[in-house]
Design an enzyme around this catalytic site. Sequence first.
Site, mmCIF file in Angstrom:
data_model
loop_
_atom_site.group_PDB
_atom_site.id
_atom_site.type_symbol
_atom_site.label_atom_id
_atom_site.label_comp_id
_atom_site.label_asym_id
_atom_site.label_seq_id
_atom_site.Cartn_x
_atom_site.Cartn_y
_atom_site.Cartn_z
ATOM 1 N N SER A 142 19.188 -7.913 -8.131
ATOM 2 C CA SER A 142 18.334 -7.813 -9.959
ATOM 3 C C SER A 142 18.920 -9.051 -10.488
ATOM 4 O O SER A 142 17.627 -9.636 -10.867
ATOM 5 C CB SER A 142 18.254 -6.651 -10.101
ATOM 6 O OG SER A 142 17.999 -5.926 -9.098
ATOM 7 N N GLU A 196 0.836 -0.930 0.315
ATOM 8 C CA GLU A 196 0.066 -0.499 0.246
ATOM 9 C C GLU A 196 1.186 0.779 -0.259
ATOM 10 O O GLU A 196 0.640 2.321 -0.789
ATOM 11 C CB GLU A 196 -0.897 -0.182 0.846
ATOM 12 C CG GLU A 196 -2.030 -1.096 0.813
ATOM 13 C CD GLU A 196 -2.542 -0.595 -0.023
ATOM 14 O OE1 GLU A 196 -3.084 0.420 -0.486
ATOM 15 O OE2 GLU A 196 -3.277 -2.105 -0.898
ATOM 16 N N HIS A 223 3.317 -9.927 -9.544
ATOM 17 C CA HIS A 223 4.374 -9.904 -9.911
ATOM 18 C C HIS A 223 5.473 -9.134 -9.039
ATOM 19 O O HIS A 223 6.222 -8.570 -7.853
ATOM 20 C CB HIS A 223 5.726 -10.050 -11.382
ATOM 21 C CG HIS A 223 6.322 -9.766 -11.466
ATOM 22 N ND1 HIS A 223 7.597 -10.516 -11.000
ATOM 23 C CD2 HIS A 223 7.211 -8.473 -11.178
ATOM 24 C CE1 HIS A 223 9.073 -9.970 -10.942
ATOM 25 N NE2 HIS A 223 8.710 -8.777 -11.238
ATOM 26 N N SER A 224 5.263 -7.488 -9.319
ATOM 27 C CA SER A 224 5.514 -6.532 -8.436
ATOM 28 C C SER A 224 5.113 -5.052 -8.368
ATOM 29 O O SER A 224 3.518 -5.266 -9.373
ATOM 30 C CB SER A 224 7.264 -5.851 -8.732
ATOM 31 O OG SER A 224 6.537 -5.349 -9.970
#
Lengths: 437, 429
Positions: free
Chosen positions: B191, B105, B320-321
């Site tokens: 990453s 959020e 996913h993100s």
Amino acid sequence: MAAVARFFSRGANSKLSITGVVTGAHSSFAASLLKLSPSCSFRSKTQRRNAAHFIYQPDPVPAQYGPTQKMNLFQSVTSALDNTLANDPTAVIFGEDVAFGGVFRCTVGLRDKYGKDRVFNTPLCEQGIVGFGIGVAVAGATAIAEIQFADYIFPAFDQIVNEAAKYRYRSGNMFDCGNLTIRAPWGCVGHGSLYHSQSPEAFFAHCPGIKIVIPRGPVQAKGLLLSCIADKNPCIFFEPKILYRAAVEQVPVEPYTVPLSQAEILQEGSDVTLVAWGTQIHVMREVANMAQDKLGVSCEVVDLQTILPWDIETVCKHEETFLWTLWLSLVLHKQDSFHSWNFKVKMGDGLVCGFEGTEIYDSVVKTGRLLISHEAPVTGGFAAEISSTVQEECFLNLEAPITRVCGYDTPFPHIFEPFYIPDKWKCFDAIKRMINY
Amino acid sequence: MLSKNKPSIVSFRAAAVFSLHALHRQQPFDSTLEKPQFPGASAEFVDHLEFIQPNVISGIPVYRVMDRQGNIMNPSQDPQLSKETVLNFYQKMTLLNTMDRILYESQRQGRISFYMTNYGEEGTHIGSAAALDPNDLVFGQYREAGVLMYRGFPLDLFMAQCYANADDLGKGRQMPVHYGSKDLNFVTISSPLATQIPQAAGAAYAVKRENLNRVVICYFGEGAASEGDAHAGFNFSATLECPLIFFCRNNGYAISTPTNEQYRGDGIAARGPGYGMLSIRVDGNDVFAVYNATKEARRRAVAENQPFLIEAMTYRIGHHSTSDDSSAYRSVDEVNYWDKQDHPISRLRHYMAARGWWSEDDERIWRKQSRKTVMEAFEKAEKRLKPNPELLFTDVYEEMIPSVNKQKESLWRHLQQYKEHYPLDLYEK
């Protein structure tokens, strides 16, 4: 047999590879490439001339490190690795075909001396080799990885650039792979063609976080390699493979180090500064002699040795000389007040103290001319970085445009190698033009 | 000139030594035997033509300890963990879930730049982490925050990393969810996918040489398993006999790419035997199945110095993100099934309820309490200043190199003159 299979798949000349297999003891591509037997009468003049684009000049015998032994470059590498394994129980050496001694014989005898858990073959996979080496180093052990030819380092580019180079930074210094050293044979070899000749240092020079080191001969190779292994940052050590057997000199048997990020002035001169590294240093030395003999031009020859971070020493031991020279040049050139003001602002900001490459600057300030030469293609080559930086810092001292004599912007060719390389005649001609500028 | 350069006596001697050793190492070779002599494989001849069929219809079975209602299916497989341990599992899984909701959020509100939730995969993290020794080194991908949660990584530090504030151990340099902890043996996340896989093999090799009864575990998704580095890591760890557990989270998607566009074999587990690796497939929503498999893999990896592959089947319930809207490529019904009917948290809750270890009241109190703890950490992290901009320049190398130092000084000079154009008040001085 794994090694032999690889020569077939990667060897530039299958005839030489077969010879290697039959003779057994010389069953290495390195031997095939470098050992030119007089009995091989089929060799043409072209090939012989091709292999001899330089004359190796031995370094003076180092006296301060104890007893020395005559070693060629591959033996001095073995000696450095031997010293490391003897003194660091965590150190391991691995790569393709290193267990039997390596295709260039750099690891001969080490497995028998230190055990197969410390000197071992890996599967044939470069990204795996470097990734594995990073892991060994992250766990705190010393990792010495070999990539069989610098040409085959590209599959590991991601592991080197995205991982090894950024490990410490991205983790806030919680983890690092500073104990990793990657060794790889490098540079032209006479007939290595596209994939046994490359000089990929500039690809890595754009990557903060790694060090790139290239020696010019056995003494430097051992000292610099030991420095790379001891350094707390991941290092790539490129070994000029044409020198593995060609370069022979007295090398200390005990461990010693040659500092990284320090260029070395091999020959003092007053008219032109010549900067190079690796084999090209020997070309430069010859060029310097030619310039003296034929043109009466005095050349200063500088071996850069560390490509990244290049010539890092900032102690500014030449600062006073530098400022004095710069001041003189300002006066002599009757610079207007604007330039003087600009100059003072820079000094006040302490920029002068920030000069890297003190020796090169010092050299260029003195000579006023700079020629940089490397085997790698000119566009994006490391000479561009040196050239641009020297131009920025020594603008008032330069008497001629900085010249780059490099490989052409083509892949490295097989039969055209004599025309491709930045040989002494190309460098000599460049000096002539710089002097007459 | 090269042609004039003769090899030294030393190298001849070395070559002779080498030949001798090579002879000693050769295997006895009997050419009279009527069986294949190829060095590359040990097999019999066959006199009819037959291609080996991949078995993808009836794949490697999914190991399960409890059903969707939390009932133990085979008592011999019950790990019989104490109430205290199971409650800890549950609380860590739900705490992670609460943190995910709040941070997700907060990204939607623009308070942090990026986030990745762990919805549906909490069981894989906690179950596997619990089966490890705290000294075991963890290499992860990015969706394994539960492993850190289990090991006791403070909420403050999770938040500090996501906010990249001055408390972040990573000094604010990486994107959110790229956690790491030296103290908890959790190697900092990066990453690039799958790069950690061969690294884990190397670390496991070093750990083996230390001989201190440690293993390395390496997590990755089924998408990352397509990278060349996965191939490298599997093969290296098998040939170099590394005490390593490969833990694949097969959640059905790599961003938008479903598994049938990712591979055509029987998932990831089926690749293990091809590398000579002991392999198993487990129900990733069954924390006990994950625990059992990891526990046994750990025991054997240390004892036998060989790698193990665990493929945990699960479902990525969240996007996913925060940069992804998964409704663009999959149905809401599909997601709802996994969220409502087959979720690792609800399954464990059924198990606890059946034993009278957890009530509705406990649930209500714990939810309130965990939310409060997370919110406190969140607010604290948000108020904290960012690290000093000087930290942009350190740790590139172990030492500060002169050129970078010069660039640092140049930035300071620049900031003195143009400070009003930079958010300096948000950063530590």
